[in-house]
Design an enzyme around this catalytic site. Structure first.
Site, PDB file in Angstrom:
ATOM      1  N   SER A  83       0.925  -1.122   0.151  1.00 27.52           N
ATOM      2  CA  SER A  83      -0.035  -0.016  -0.095  1.00 27.52           C
ATOM      3  C   SER A  83       0.739   1.677  -0.324  1.00 27.52           C
ATOM      4  CB  SER A  83      -1.072   0.035   1.176  1.00 27.52           C
ATOM      5  OG  SER A  83      -1.231   1.585   1.455  1.00 27.52           O
ATOM      6  N   TYR A 105      -2.263  -1.851  10.643  1.00 26.24           N
ATOM      7  CA  TYR A 105      -1.702  -2.061   9.419  1.00 26.24           C
ATOM      8  C   TYR A 105      -1.179  -1.717   8.824  1.00 26.24           C
ATOM      9  CZ  TYR A 105      -4.060  -1.344   5.136  1.00 26.24           C
ATOM     10  OH  TYR A 105      -4.089  -1.564   3.569  1.00 26.24           O
ATOM     11  N   LYS A 162       2.030  -4.231   6.908  1.00 26.23           N
ATOM     12  CA  LYS A 162       2.489  -4.251   5.280  1.00 26.23           C
ATOM     13  C   LYS A 162       4.314  -3.529   5.219  1.00 26.23           C
ATOM     14  CE  LYS A 162      -1.438  -4.640   3.317  1.00 26.23           C
ATOM     15  NZ  LYS A 162      -1.165  -5.396   2.600  1.00 26.23           N
TER      16      LYS A 162
HETATM   17  C1  UD1 Z   1      -6.732   4.038   3.713  1.00 23.02           C
HETATM   18  C2  UD1 Z   1      -6.078   3.696   3.879  1.00 23.02           C
HETATM   19  C3  UD1 Z   1      -5.023   2.469   3.462  1.00 23.02           C
HETATM   20  C4  UD1 Z   1      -5.952   2.107   2.471  1.00 23.02           C
HETATM   21  C5  UD1 Z   1      -6.937   2.454   2.051  1.00 23.02           C
HETATM   22  C6  UD1 Z   1      -8.035   1.722   1.285  1.00 23.02           C
HETATM   23  C7  UD1 Z   1      -4.413   5.189   5.188  1.00 23.02           C
HETATM   24  C8  UD1 Z   1      -2.778   6.364   5.675  1.00 23.02           C
HETATM   25  N1  UD1 Z   1      -5.187   4.899   4.080  1.00 23.02           N
HETATM   26  O1  UD1 Z   1      -6.651   5.120   2.262  1.00 23.02           O
HETATM   27  O2  UD1 Z   1      -3.661   2.413   3.029  1.00 23.02           O
HETATM   28  O3  UD1 Z   1      -5.316   1.023   1.837  1.00 23.02           O
HETATM   29  O4  UD1 Z   1      -7.334   3.064   3.099  1.00 23.02           O
HETATM   30  O5  UD1 Z   1      -8.401   0.676   2.380  1.00 23.02           O
HETATM   31  O6  UD1 Z   1      -4.332   4.623   6.240  1.00 23.02           O
HETATM   32  N2  UD1 Z   1     -13.199  10.448   3.203  1.00 23.02           N
HETATM   33  C9  UD1 Z   1     -14.584  11.406   3.411  1.00 23.02           C
HETATM   34  N3  UD1 Z   1     -14.998  10.755   3.915  1.00 23.02           N
HETATM   35  C10 UD1 Z   1     -15.304   9.760   4.117  1.00 23.02           C
HETATM   36  C11 UD1 Z   1     -15.081   8.110   3.953  1.00 23.02           C
HETATM   37  C12 UD1 Z   1     -13.397   8.759   3.479  1.00 23.02           C
HETATM   38  O7  UD1 Z   1     -14.178  12.969   2.677  1.00 23.02           O
HETATM   39  O8  UD1 Z   1     -17.187   9.128   4.199  1.00 23.02           O
HETATM   40  C13 UD1 Z   1     -11.667  10.852   2.594  1.00 23.02           C
HETATM   41  C14 UD1 Z   1     -10.372  10.682   3.321  1.00 23.02           C
HETATM   42  O9  UD1 Z   1     -10.322  11.579   3.974  1.00 23.02           O
HETATM   43  C15 UD1 Z   1     -10.170  11.193   2.481  1.00 23.02           C
HETATM   44  C16 UD1 Z   1     -10.236  10.276   1.344  1.00 23.02           C
HETATM   45  O10 UD1 Z   1     -11.849  10.050   1.298  1.00 23.02           O
HETATM   46  O11 UD1 Z   1      -9.599  11.932   1.957  1.00 23.02           O
HETATM   47  C17 UD1 Z   1     -10.182   8.953   0.919  1.00 23.02           C
HETATM   48  O12 UD1 Z   1     -10.371   8.295   1.461  1.00 23.02           O
HETATM   49  P1  UD1 Z   1     -10.302   6.600   2.363  1.00 23.02           P
HETATM   50  O13 UD1 Z   1     -11.081   5.873   1.066  1.00 23.02           O
HETATM   51  O14 UD1 Z   1     -10.747   6.292   3.375  1.00 23.02           O
HETATM   52  O15 UD1 Z   1      -9.247   6.025   1.606  1.00 23.02           O
HETATM   53  P2  UD1 Z   1      -7.531   6.541   2.449  1.00 23.02           P
HETATM   54  O16 UD1 Z   1      -7.735   7.385   3.574  1.00 23.02           O
HETATM   55  O17 UD1 Z   1      -6.879   7.575   0.719  1.00 23.02           O
END
Ligand code: UD1
Length: 337
Positions: A125, A150, A154
């Site tokens: 990742s 987590y 990795k």
């Molecule tokens: C996270 C993990 C990554 C993992 C991936 C998939 C970290 C830093 N990242 O990625 O290792 O492989 O999940 O499981 O641990 N967001 C919103 N609202 C929501 C959900 C998300 O605004 O309800 C935003 C988050 O703040 C972020 C973006 O959307 O900016 C993507 O979030 P998300 O899909 O959870 O992925 P990551 O956090 O990037």
């Protein structure tokens, strides 16, 4: 050639099984179904015309893991997707995460070295990079101190592989995924999170479907052009194809190091608001969303330098963001039928 896909009924695993079978490989999936459903096997068969073999097994259990290899003595390579993957949960249950993710890895490697199986592709990742110092991020960028168990698992697996591949015949490729989203064009397979989704894309599609009331956009005051976080979203089918070329590189002995790392992203960053915009434009659906406070532990922005994967693997993501958001929606719609 027979390949073992661990976690093969999960989101990335099932798409990879489809691409491997399309490329002519025989697949056996081992999965404990803790976060997936065996019905996906019917779907894979429908798409490819071929049903992968399946063993229900907890691979963190040494006996169950060995039994998979005893049953399928023709396995020649392993692609490892089997792992717990919820960042927040890993902070609450670190011991479970270490035991499961590292236990599975060690059991697999032990069986491989004992049985002369030498090709290993590991699901890694971009989380190993932490908050980048410069963008786009290259494979040579430093691995930062992990912020969750987590992410730590990795990193540890990557480090263990670097020693193991030096002193055993096992050669490996670790694919560092950015943010996989989307679904197969058939809408027969896709992401199926248990309970309330943690990740952005399933939360968007469930909100548009009316399962969730509104999407909370975490933070609007980040130092980015629109104030929301930026990620490199990649279509899961493009990601699945990267596993096929990585495996072929190992089989054809084209690797230049015993362990190689590749960024698997598109090379383009999208903000949360841009994803919402793409979703609304590609599907014609209006999304109910609101700003909410920052989510703890989120990095501000990250996107991949993909030139190494392009040059060495001959792989490049093909699908654009609207194809990602539209296919995710079609999958969500198909689920409701
Ligand atoms: C996270 C993990 C990554 C993992 C991936 C998939 C970290 C830093 N990242 O990625 O290792 O492989 O999940 O499981 O641990 N967001 C919103 N609202 C929501 C959900 C998300 O605004 O309800 C935003 C988050 O703040 C972020 C973006 O959307 O900016 C993507 O979030 P998300 O899909 O959870 O992925 P990551 O956090 O990037």
């Amino acid at each position: 050639m027979r390949i073992l896909i661990t976690g093969g009924t999960g989101f990335i695993g099932c798409h990879t099984t489809v691409e491997l079978q399309n490329a002519g490989f025989d697949v056996v999936i081992a999965d404990n179904l803790s976060n997936s459903n065996a019905k996906v096997l019917d779907r894979i068969e429908k798409i490819t015309g071929k049903r992968p073999d399946f063993v229900k097994a907890d691979l963190s259990n040494a006996r169950e893991c060995a039994l998979v290899f005893d049953t399928y003595t023709d396995i020649q390579g392993v692609i490892n997707f089997a792992a717990y993957k919820a960042v927040g949960e890993s902070v609450e249950k670190p011991v479970e995460y270490y035991k499961n993710n590292l236990g599975i890895f060690l059991n697999l490697i032990e069986n491989m070295t004992h049985r002369g199986i030498n090709y290993f592709v590991q699901s890694s990742s971009c989380t190993v990079y932490g908050e980048p110092d410069s963008l786009p991020i290259k494979e040579t960028s430093p691995v930062k101190k992990a912020t969750s168990p987590y992410g730590h698992t990795k990193q540890i697996v990557e480090e263990m592989l670097s020693f193991i591949t030096k002193s055993t015949p096992v050669k490996a490729i670790a694919l560092r995924y950015f943010n996989p989203i989307g679904a197969h064009e058939s809408a027969l397979i896709g992401e199926l999170p248990n309970g309330v989704p943690n990740n952005l894309m399933p939360f968007i599609t469930q909100t548009a479907m009316g399962i969730r009331k509104e999407l909370k956009v975490f933070g609007n005051d980040y130092p980015t052009p629109d104030g929301t976080c930026i990620r490199d979203y990649i279509h899961v089918v493009d990601l699945a194809k990267a596993h096929v070329v990585a495996l072929q590189r190992l089989i054809n002995k084209e690797y230049k190091e015993d362990l190689e790392f590749f960024n698997i992203g598109t090379g383009r960053g999208f903000s949360v608001l841009e994803i919402i915009d793409s979703f609304e434009k590609s599907t014609g659906k209006k999304l109910n969303w609101t700003f909410a406070p920052r989510r703890e532990g989120d990095i501000i922005q990250i996107w991949a330098d993909t030139s190494f994967a392009e040059k060495e693997l001959g792989w490049k993501a093909q699908e654009d963001i609207s194809s990602m958001t539209l296919s995710a929606w079609k999958w969500q719609e198909a689920l409701a039928e």
